[in-house]
Design a protein around this motif. Structure first.
Motif: not given
Length: 282
Positions: A17-19, A198-205, A262-263, A269-273
């Motif tokens: 997530a930091f990367a 938040a996760i969905n917002f990032v993936m929607i972008i 995309q990456m 998003s893997s660390g947002l939850d």
């Protein structure tokens, strides 16, 4: 302030997530810089297909124009469209999903049918048709076209989340106490689905950017020469794509930017939850 520190502390511990966060910050800086960058788009045939150098970091294109400056300039439009589409999709999806989940009855039936209808239609072909019939003269209209067909999956998921939450004890107690619906939604339900939103917002972008670049690549949106999609379009038409080794930098640069963005979204998003959900942190 403590909540912000805790958020970044959790993201820092999650190296993936930091990367992703570092890469996203780099793209944001790139997009902000694109506002101020001036790109000379005049044709300079004597500078065609220059290799990377100090003067031209990624070389020049088929018309002798700096590839790196075009990438930076184009990132502003690409990210702006993605962020606008993310907000619009999130708002539409949340309103419809939350209304269906909270209201129940015939309202839920109608909204669920409406949502399922949008889930069954082929999204990208309809975006193509809409992009050719609607006059797109700014990024907001472009983002609206992208969000019109992107909200359904989010609305369905939010409805399911709320149907699960509203049967829990703390929501039942709030209703028994006579608390109003806005209080229940924003004070009790929202904190429990913030990480999901938040996760969905990032993936929607991320998805919106890919779709916007695709429409631009196909020539179905207003001509913007520095947009990454149009750069790919011009690289294929005017450079010869993969058949002209001299144009590889011009062709591959926007492709690499799209892949890296995309990456970065997937990694972040893997660390947002975990970062936004106190129960997972504990």
């Amino acid at each position: 302030m403590e909540g912000i520190k805790s958020f970044f502390r959790v993201i820092y511990k999650n190296k993936q997530a930091f990367a992703g966060l570092i890469m996203l910050i780099a793209f944001i800086i790139m997009a902000v810089a694109g506002v101020f960058v001036k790109v000379d788009m005049t044709v300079q045939f004597d500078q065609r297909y220059q290799p990377p150098s100090i003067q031209h970091i990624l070389g020049t294109d088929y018309a002798g124009r700096d590839t790196f400056l075009q990438l930076v300039k184009g990132s502003t439009d690409v990210l702006t469209i993605g962020i606008y589409a993310g907000f619009m999709t999130l708002i539409i999806g949340f309103i419809i999903g939350a209304t269906a989940g909270l209201a129940g009855g015939w309202i839920d039936i109608i909204l669920t049918f409406f949502t399922d209808l949008f889930l069954t239609v082929p999204t990208f072909p309809l975006m193509m048709i809409l992009a050719t019939t609607v006059k797109i003269n700014n990024n907001i209209i472009f983002a609206l076209i992208l969000s019109v067909f992107s909200w359904a999956a989010l609305a369905r998921s939010i409805r399911a989340q709320i149907l699960s939450l509203k049967e829990r004890e703390f929501i039942v107690v709030c209703k028994a106490m006579g608390l109003k619906t806005p209080y229940i939604v924003f004070k009790e339900i929202m904190p429990n689905i913030t990480s999901y939103l938040a996760i969905n917002f990032v993936m929607i972008i991320q998805s919106a950017i890919v779709s916007s670049v695709g429409l631009m690549l196909l020539g179905l949106s207003p001509y913007t020469p520095t947009n990454w999609g149009m750069m790919l379009n011009l690289a294929i038409k005017n450079t010869g794509g993969i058949f002209n080794p001299k144009g590889y930098y011009y062709l591959l640069s926007p492709m690499l930017c799209i892949a890296l963005f995309q990456m970065s979204c997937i990694f972040f998003s893997s660390g947002l939850d975990e970062a936004l959900n106190p129960r997972l942190r504990s």
